[in-house]
Design a protein around this motif. Structure first.
Motif, PDB file in Angstrom:
ATOM      1  N   LEU A 137      12.936 -13.210   1.129  1.00  0.00           N
ATOM      2  CA  LEU A 137      11.984 -12.590   2.061  1.00  0.00           C
ATOM      3  C   LEU A 137      11.364 -11.344   1.418  1.00  0.00           C
ATOM      4  CD1 LEU A 137      14.014 -12.886   5.413  1.00  0.00           C
ATOM      5  CD2 LEU A 137      12.546 -14.587   4.299  1.00  0.00           C
ATOM      6  N   LYS A 138      10.118 -11.518   0.952  1.00  0.00           N
ATOM      7  CA  LYS A 138       9.354 -10.384   0.405  1.00  0.00           C
ATOM      8  C   LYS A 138       8.519  -9.875   1.566  1.00  0.00           C
ATOM      9  CE  LYS A 138       5.644 -11.074  -2.134  1.00  0.00           C
ATOM     10  NZ  LYS A 138       4.779 -11.534  -3.218  1.00  0.00           N
ATOM     11  N   ALA A 139       8.956  -8.762   2.157  1.00  0.00           N
ATOM     12  CA  ALA A 139       8.370  -8.446   3.452  1.00  0.00           C
ATOM     13  C   ALA A 139       7.960  -6.988   3.598  1.00  0.00           C
ATOM     14  CB  ALA A 139       9.370  -8.794   4.557  1.00  0.00           C
ATOM     15  N   PRO A 172       6.277  -6.412  -0.908  1.00  0.00           N
ATOM     16  CA  PRO A 172       5.009  -6.690  -1.586  1.00  0.00           C
ATOM     17  C   PRO A 172       4.284  -5.395  -1.946  1.00  0.00           C
ATOM     18  CG  PRO A 172       4.779  -7.053   0.780  1.00  0.00           C
ATOM     19  CD  PRO A 172       6.220  -6.661   0.544  1.00  0.00           C
ATOM     20  N   GLY A 173       3.203  -5.532  -2.684  1.00  0.00           N
ATOM     21  CA  GLY A 173       2.545  -4.331  -3.216  1.00  0.00           C
ATOM     22  C   GLY A 173       1.351  -3.849  -2.441  1.00  0.00           C
ATOM     23  N   GLY A 174       1.112  -4.422  -1.254  1.00  0.00           N
ATOM     24  CA  GLY A 174      -0.111  -4.106  -0.506  1.00  0.00           C
ATOM     25  C   GLY A 174      -0.134  -2.712   0.071  1.00  0.00           C
ATOM     26  N   GLY A 175      -1.294  -2.361   0.597  1.00  0.00           N
ATOM     27  CA  GLY A 175      -1.451  -1.080   1.291  1.00  0.00           C
ATOM     28  C   GLY A 175      -1.694   0.098   0.371  1.00  0.00           C
ATOM     29  N   ALA A 176      -1.688  -0.125  -0.930  1.00  0.00           N
ATOM     30  CA  ALA A 176      -1.907   0.995  -1.858  1.00  0.00           C
ATOM     31  C   ALA A 176      -3.394   1.353  -1.896  1.00  0.00           C
ATOM     32  CB  ALA A 176      -1.422   0.625  -3.251  1.00  0.00           C
ATOM     33  N   GLU A 177      -4.223   0.340  -1.807  1.00  0.00           N
ATOM     34  CA  GLU A 177      -5.691   0.484  -1.901  1.00  0.00           C
ATOM     35  C   GLU A 177      -6.035   1.301  -3.139  1.00  0.00           C
ATOM     36  OE1 GLU A 177      -5.649  -1.582   0.101  1.00  0.00           O
ATOM     37  OE2 GLU A 177      -4.551  -1.061   1.889  1.00  0.00           O
ATOM     38  N   ILE A 178      -6.517   2.558  -2.950  1.00  0.00           N
ATOM     39  CA  ILE A 178      -6.715   3.449  -4.090  1.00  0.00           C
ATOM     40  C   ILE A 178      -5.967   4.723  -3.743  1.00  0.00           C
ATOM     41  CG2 ILE A 178      -8.389   4.926  -5.282  1.00  0.00           C
ATOM     42  CD1 ILE A 178      -8.794   2.160  -6.267  1.00  0.00           C
ATOM     43  N   ILE A 286       1.693  -8.643 -15.007  1.00  0.00           N
ATOM     44  CA  ILE A 286       0.404  -8.420 -14.341  1.00  0.00           C
ATOM     45  C   ILE A 286       0.039  -9.745 -13.677  1.00  0.00           C
ATOM     46  CG2 ILE A 286      -2.061  -7.870 -14.612  1.00  0.00           C
ATOM     47  CD1 ILE A 286      -0.344  -5.443 -15.374  1.00  0.00           C
ATOM     48  N   LYS A 287      -0.240  -9.662 -12.387  1.00  0.00           N
ATOM     49  CA  LYS A 287      -0.549 -10.881 -11.638  1.00  0.00           C
ATOM     50  C   LYS A 287      -2.044 -10.992 -11.387  1.00  0.00           C
ATOM     51  CE  LYS A 287       2.229 -11.943  -8.059  1.00  0.00           C
ATOM     52  NZ  LYS A 287       2.757 -11.950  -6.652  1.00  0.00           N
ATOM     53  N   THR A 288      -2.592 -12.192 -11.595  1.00  0.00           N
ATOM     54  CA  THR A 288      -3.969 -12.458 -11.201  1.00  0.00           C
ATOM     55  C   THR A 288      -3.902 -13.191  -9.871  1.00  0.00           C
ATOM     56  OG1 THR A 288      -6.007 -13.638 -11.753  1.00  0.00           O
ATOM     57  CG2 THR A 288      -4.004 -14.506 -12.750  1.00  0.00           C
TER      58      THR A 288
HETATM   59  O1  V47 Z   1      -3.033  -4.313   1.381  1.00  0.00           O
HETATM   60  C1  V47 Z   1      -7.419  -6.235   2.655  1.00  0.00           C
HETATM   61  C2  V47 Z   1      -6.018  -6.029   0.535  1.00  0.00           C
HETATM   62  C3  V47 Z   1      -3.809  -6.442   0.592  1.00  0.00           C
HETATM   63  C4  V47 Z   1      -9.245  -6.966   1.780  1.00  0.00           C
HETATM   64  O2  V47 Z   1       2.918  -8.114  -3.728  1.00  0.00           O
HETATM   65  C5  V47 Z   1      -8.296  -6.846   0.766  1.00  0.00           C
HETATM   66  O3  V47 Z   1       2.970 -10.095  -4.624  1.00  0.00           O
HETATM   67  C6  V47 Z   1      -9.800  -7.619  -0.784  1.00  0.00           C
HETATM   68  O4  V47 Z   1      -1.130  -6.833  -1.068  1.00  0.00           O
HETATM   69  N1  V47 Z   1     -10.761  -7.725   0.151  1.00  0.00           N
HETATM   70  C7  V47 Z   1      -2.786  -7.497   0.988  1.00  0.00           C
HETATM   71  N2  V47 Z   1      -8.564  -7.177  -0.498  1.00  0.00           N
HETATM   72  C8  V47 Z   1      -2.528  -8.475  -0.149  1.00  0.00           C
HETATM   73  C9  V47 Z   1      -1.473  -7.988  -1.071  1.00  0.00           C
HETATM   74  C10 V47 Z   1      -0.820  -8.926  -2.011  1.00  0.00           C
HETATM   75  C11 V47 Z   1      -1.420 -10.122  -2.308  1.00  0.00           C
HETATM   76  C12 V47 Z   1      -0.776 -10.998  -3.173  1.00  0.00           C
HETATM   77  C13 V47 Z   1       0.447 -10.712  -3.719  1.00  0.00           C
HETATM   78  C14 V47 Z   1       1.053  -9.505  -3.390  1.00  0.00           C
HETATM   79  C15 V47 Z   1       2.399  -9.208  -3.949  1.00  0.00           C
HETATM   80  C16 V47 Z   1       0.411  -8.591  -2.541  1.00  0.00           C
HETATM   81  O5  V47 Z   1      -5.077  -7.048   0.585  1.00  0.00           O
HETATM   82  C17 V47 Z   1      -4.009  -5.278   1.490  1.00  0.00           C
HETATM   83  C18 V47 Z   1      -5.337  -4.765   1.005  1.00  0.00           C
HETATM   84  O6  V47 Z   1      -5.175  -3.936  -0.110  1.00  0.00           O
HETATM   85  N3  V47 Z   1      -7.202  -6.378   1.340  1.00  0.00           N
HETATM   86  N4  V47 Z   1      -8.676  -6.600   2.943  1.00  0.00           N
HETATM   87  C19 V47 Z   1     -10.526  -7.409   1.427  1.00  0.00           C
HETATM   88  N5  V47 Z   1     -11.511  -7.495   2.324  1.00  0.00           N
END
Ligand code: V47
Length: 361
Positions: A137-139, A172-178, A286-288
């Motif tokens: 669970l990557k949550a 997961p790595g989200g929410g960092a934005e800039i 590095i993930k694409t």
């Molecule tokens: O935090 C939101 C971004 C993220 C948009 O950790 C957008 O393995 C582009 O973090 N256009 C969620 N991006 C996705 C994410 C992620 C994805 C895949 C793998 C992993 C991992 C993490 O998507 C959000 C935000 O930064 N996001 N809206 C958008 N319109």
């Protein structure tokens, strides 16, 4: 290669760390082939010819969110016709279907819901662990963890520790934005700031929770913002070593408040992959992310610094609500084919980069 890039290339060849100033030079360069050459050298040094993928299922349990980030169309207020909440039964069914397709990971992310308390998230994780004990669970992004901790008036450590007891495996790595104040003020002022994002990951790493890091590019950020962002991640990684992979995220503007900004081109996507591979010398991967950049660019990225193509995903919601035209999921056979076409060796991994071998069907 011009003189400035040649100097940086020399450092890369000698396995020396490049500086903040060097990173500015990389962003200034339009010589994509040379950037790719440097990034590929590092990528092959670290990961050989392997390209990782995984079998995963994204579970976006609810998009109810009051933060209102300008780049995001996923988050909706409760009264919006686009708002949804998955029931535990729906979540269980999605998990069972994913397990039948070989999933080893659930990637669980949602909005900042005004009514749900920590026990809801604990139950969600416990229910998934009951349904599929073998699945990692990557949550919850750092933004969610910070929110849970504030709403439930618990320290970060206790919040994380309760979630770990319920089944949390990594973040997961989200929410960092800039990760700069300038962009924070312009694009997502109601969300926690850069320092707090770093603090949540630092705390998680200190507790043995591995995590990822992202950077959302192609909106209002400038080069200085991006260099600062990458530098903060490199510093934290020096300190903790807890990051697994870095994922540059290509902005999808279509249905968002920032729809007037043109989406990053493939040229920019490859430059961001290459520059992050060169600068983040202490990140193993590095993930694409094919969902945002498309399969075509993801394939090229495997020769421009990326060693991981993410996974099957099965149902992506966040950027599809923003207007992404890519599929919502891909079959594992297609992922393998995309990787093989590029000359790389496809290797299935679990969330923590352990290699998975399956008997040939
Ligand atoms: O935090 C939101 C971004 C993220 C948009 O950790 C957008 O393995 C582009 O973090 N256009 C969620 N991006 C996705 C994410 C992620 C994805 C895949 C793998 C992993 C991992 C993490 O998507 C959000 C935000 O930064 N996001 N809206 C958008 N319109």
């Amino acid at each position: 290669m011009d003189a400035k890039l040649s100097k940086i290339f020399e450092k890369v060849q000698n396995q020396q760390r490049i500086s903040r100033e060097d990173c500015f030079e990389l962003f200034a360069s339009k010589d994509l082939v040379s950037l790719g050459k440097m990034a590929n050298l590092i990528r092959e040094r670290k990961n050989g010819n392997v390209a990782y993928y995984n079998i995963n299922r994204h579970l976006n349990y609810s998009n109810v969110c009051y933060v209102g980030c300008k780049f995001c169309e996923f988050g909706q207020v409760k009264s919006s016709p686009k708002a949804y909440e998955m029931s535990l039964t729906e979540i269980r069914q999605a998990a069972e279907q994913a397990v039948a397709q070989g999933a080893t990971e659930f990637h669980i992310v949602g909005g900042l819901h005004p009514d749900l308390k920590l026990d809801y998230y604990e139950n969600l994780l416990k229910e998934l662990k009951k349904t599929a004990p073998q699945v990692h669970l990557k949550a919850f992004t750092a933004v969610e963890i910070d929110y849970f901790s504030r709403v439930n008036k618990l320290p970060l450590q206790e919040t994380l520790s309760r979630l770990m007891t319920a089944g949390l495996g990594s973040m997961p790595g989200g929410g960092a934005e800039i990760l700069t104040e300038r962009v924070h003020k312009l694009v997502h002022p109601n969300k926690m700031n850069a320092d707090r994002w770093v603090e949540v990951h630092r705390t998680a790493h200190g507790m043995g929770i591995r995590s990822n890091a992202t950077m959302l590019y192609g909106h209002v950020e400038n080069t200085e913002d991006k260099v600062t962002h990458l530098e903060k991640l490199r510093q934290l990684q020096d300190e903790t070593g807890g990051f697994q992979t870095f994922i540059p995220l290509s902005f999808v503007p279509d249905n968002t408040e920032l729809a007037h900004i043109p989406a990053p081109t493939g040229f920019e996507d490859l430059r961001h992959i290459a520059i992050s591979r060169i600068f983040l010398d202490n990140f193993a991967h590095i993930k694409t992310y094919w969902v945002m950049s498309g399969i075509n660019i993801a394939q090229l990225a495997l020769n421009f610094g990326a060693d991981d193509i993410d996974g099957t995903i099965m149902k992506e919601t966040i950027v599809h609500m923003a207007g992404a035209k890519t599929p919502e999921g891909v079959s594992v056979q297609d992922l393998i084919r995309y990787i093989r076409e590029t000359g790389r060796d496809p290797v299935e991994r679990d969330t923590l980069y352990n290699v998975i071998s399956r008997d040939a069907a």
